[in-house]
Write a protein that holds these residues in place. Structure first.
Motif, PDB file in Angstrom:
ATOM      1  N   CYS A  23      69.122  61.515   5.268  1.00 36.38           N
ATOM      2  CA  CYS A  23      70.318  61.624   4.764  1.00 36.38           C
ATOM      3  C   CYS A  23      70.115  62.839   3.867  1.00 36.38           C
ATOM      4  N   TRP A  58      71.412  59.838  13.994  1.00 31.86           N
ATOM      5  CA  TRP A  58      71.890  61.289  12.977  1.00 31.86           C
ATOM      6  C   TRP A  58      73.073  60.707  11.948  1.00 31.86           C
ATOM      7  N   THR A  59      72.457  61.239  10.724  1.00 30.78           N
ATOM      8  CA  THR A  59      73.423  61.608   9.585  1.00 30.78           C
ATOM      9  C   THR A  59      73.976  63.069  10.072  1.00 30.78           C
ATOM     10  N   HIS A  90      76.633  59.697  12.948  1.00 27.83           N
ATOM     11  CA  HIS A  90      76.406  59.336  11.357  1.00 27.83           C
ATOM     12  C   HIS A  90      76.695  58.146  10.099  1.00 27.83           C
ATOM     13  N   GLN A  91      75.626  57.759  11.098  1.00 30.42           N
ATOM     14  CA  GLN A  91      74.569  56.605  10.018  1.00 30.42           C
ATOM     15  C   GLN A  91      73.960  57.274   9.123  1.00 30.42           C
ATOM     16  N   HIS A  92      73.755  56.854   7.251  1.00 21.53           N
ATOM     17  CA  HIS A  92      73.213  57.537   6.556  1.00 21.53           C
ATOM     18  C   HIS A  92      71.591  57.209   6.674  1.00 21.53           C
ATOM     19  N   PHE A  96      68.861  64.096   8.024  1.00 22.89           N
ATOM     20  CA  PHE A  96      70.172  65.002   8.325  1.00 22.89           C
ATOM     21  C   PHE A  96      69.194  66.373   8.640  1.00 22.89           C
ATOM     22  N   HIS A 213      83.458  55.397   8.874  1.00 19.50           N
ATOM     23  CA  HIS A 213      81.836  55.819   8.400  1.00 19.50           C
ATOM     24  C   HIS A 213      81.340  54.968   8.429  1.00 19.50           C
ATOM     25  N   TYR A 218      73.115  51.505   3.009  1.00 18.23           N
ATOM     26  CA  TYR A 218      72.260  52.651   2.823  1.00 18.23           C
ATOM     27  C   TYR A 218      71.300  52.541   1.922  1.00 18.23           C
ATOM     28  N   TYR A 387      82.295  65.121  14.228  1.00 18.09           N
ATOM     29  CA  TYR A 387      80.274  64.939  13.864  1.00 18.09           C
ATOM     30  C   TYR A 387      79.575  65.641  14.860  1.00 18.09           C
TER      31      TYR A 387
END
Length: 432
Positions: A23, A58-59, A90-92, A96, A213, A218, A387
């Motif tokens: 992230c 991915w973020t 957009h998992q954290h 990123f 989200h 996380y 995203y």
């Protein structure tokens, strides 16, 4: 009428190595893995040049990183970059990436950086190889399934507005305050859409679109595709040989916070609810002969948020005493401002079939834009993937800036962007 529409698939492990930043480097780096991150996609042939649509756990992938990756996939597919849609879920607890931001941090001696460039370069190379193979192995698909189901008790609007017109509560992905959780769900899109491609009566690929989200918790350094990825994996187990892809819609102001206190056991509860909607959407789908496929793009040029100053932000990047989150976030903001100075637009995309459409949007767009787009589509099924290019970070409504809260403070677009963005969405959706 098109009669030779072919589809190929690709699926790669996109999990970062031990110690890799997560992230953007301001939470705990990788200490372990609960379940893998995936980069999955399809290549569609038969509508002029090939179309590549990919979903990455991915973020975010921003600016030059997004451009370079889409160019690599386009070259591998034998198409142009404007016909590649690369989206993050957009998992954290995930990477990123922003190449220019990383360079600015490295030149300033910052540690940690946003990401490991060798790791990302290696995945880009592997993904290009996989896309080339997907083109070679593509085979005819002749049927499209279009379904939907409501997701029960997952999404809520994260911005609770008080009687004074200002933010009363922000419901983050894990919200423990009982008063905040007791507030109404607010504005969301509760519908999960599924679009399935069939060959000889069997599903080859199923694409799911839902808007929240995607984090239950996380920050612990344990890599996970979280509840949406785990629900997707359960569909994998249901249908061996079918590729299941998941896309996050316009979830900039939507989380699971009303229904999630961040406890590990609640990840299972959320997984069950999304999985049940995926299975229900597929079971209820109407089948249509697949005889039309087209791809449309439209450039959009955002202006920067009015108070952003490149020199001031660069000074933060170079300040060794500034917190990591401030340095790294400022580096990403600088990358966006430099991109705007260069005049390179973001591309909106639209995939049309005879039975459904999908629009492909950037960044953390607010859900009201998705609802606006769906209102323009009327009864014709429309799915939304956001995203894509994450350069702008959040894209709020005009009123959001006056309401306050987190999201407008990390939006890099002009406070006056809403009319222009809606105008572009209307042009994209209504374009034949």
């Amino acid at each position: 009428m098109q009669t030779d529409i072919r589809l190929g698939t690709f699926d790669l492990d996109a999990s970062p190595p031990m110690g890799h930043p997560l992230c953007g480097g301001w939470i705990t780096p990788v200490v372990g893995q609960d379940d893998p991150l995936r980069l999955r996609g399809i290549v569609l042939l038969g509508a002029d040049d090939p179309i590549v649509i990919a979903s990455l756990d991915w973020t975010g992938v921003l600016n030059e990183s997004h451009r370079l990756w889409t160019e690599r996939l386009a070259e591998a597919a034998g198409t142009s970059p404007d016909r590649v849609a690369l989206h993050c879920v957009h998992q954290h607890n995930a990477p990123f990436v922003d190449l220019v931001g990383n360079r600015l941090l490295r030149e300033s001696g910052a540690d940690p950086l946003l990401f490991d460039e060798r790791f990302v370069e290696g995945l880009m190379a592997r993904s290009a190889t996989a896309v080339a193979e997907a083109v070679r192995s593509a085979d005819r698909v002749d049927l499209l399934g279009v379904g939907s189901a409501e997701v029960d008790r997952v999404a809520c609007n994260r911005r609770v507005i008080g009687p004074d017109g200002k933010i009363k509560f922000t419901r983050t992905s894990a919200t423990r305050d009982p008063e905040a959780r007791a507030e109404p769900v607010g504005t969301i899109d509760p519908t999960l859409r599924s679009i399935s491609f069939f060959r000889a009566g069997l599903p080859v690929a199923r694409l799911y679109y839902y808007t929240t989200h995607p984090m239950s918790y996380y920050g612990d350094g344990r890599v996970s595709a979280d509840f949406v990825g785990l629900a997707r994996a359960r569909r994998d187990a249901d249908e061996a040989g079918t590729l299941h892809l998941y896309f996050t819609g316009c979830a900039g102001n939507v989380t699971a916070g009303k229904f999630n206190d961040g406890s590990p056991e609640n990840r299972v509860v959320l997984t069950d609810r999304v999985y049940e909607a995926m299975a229900a959407a597929d079971a209820s789908a109407e089948d249509h002969p697949l005889d039309l496929l087209s791809w449309t793009t439209l450039p959009i040029r955002f202006d920067p948020r009015e108070d952003l100053d490149l020199d001031r932000l660069l000074a933060v990047v170079k300040d060794p005493d500034a917190p990591t989150v401030d340095r790294n976030r400022s580096a990403m903001t600088c990358s966006w401002l430099m991109r705007l100075q260069a005049g390179r637009p973001i591309l909106l995309g639209k995939l049309d079939t005879n039975a459904s459409s999908v629009i492909h949007l950037p960044a953390e767009t607010f859900v009201e834009y998705q609802l606006f787009a769906k209102s323009l589509s009327g009864e014709f099924p429309l799915a939304v993937a956001a995203y894509g290019d994450g350069g702008p970070w959040y894209i709020p409504l005009e009123r959001s800036y006056g309401e306050g809260g987190y999201e407008p403070s990390v939006s890099w677009v002009s406070t006056m962007s809403e009319p222009m963005y809606k105008s572009k969405l209307e042009e994209l959706i209504l374009r034949s």
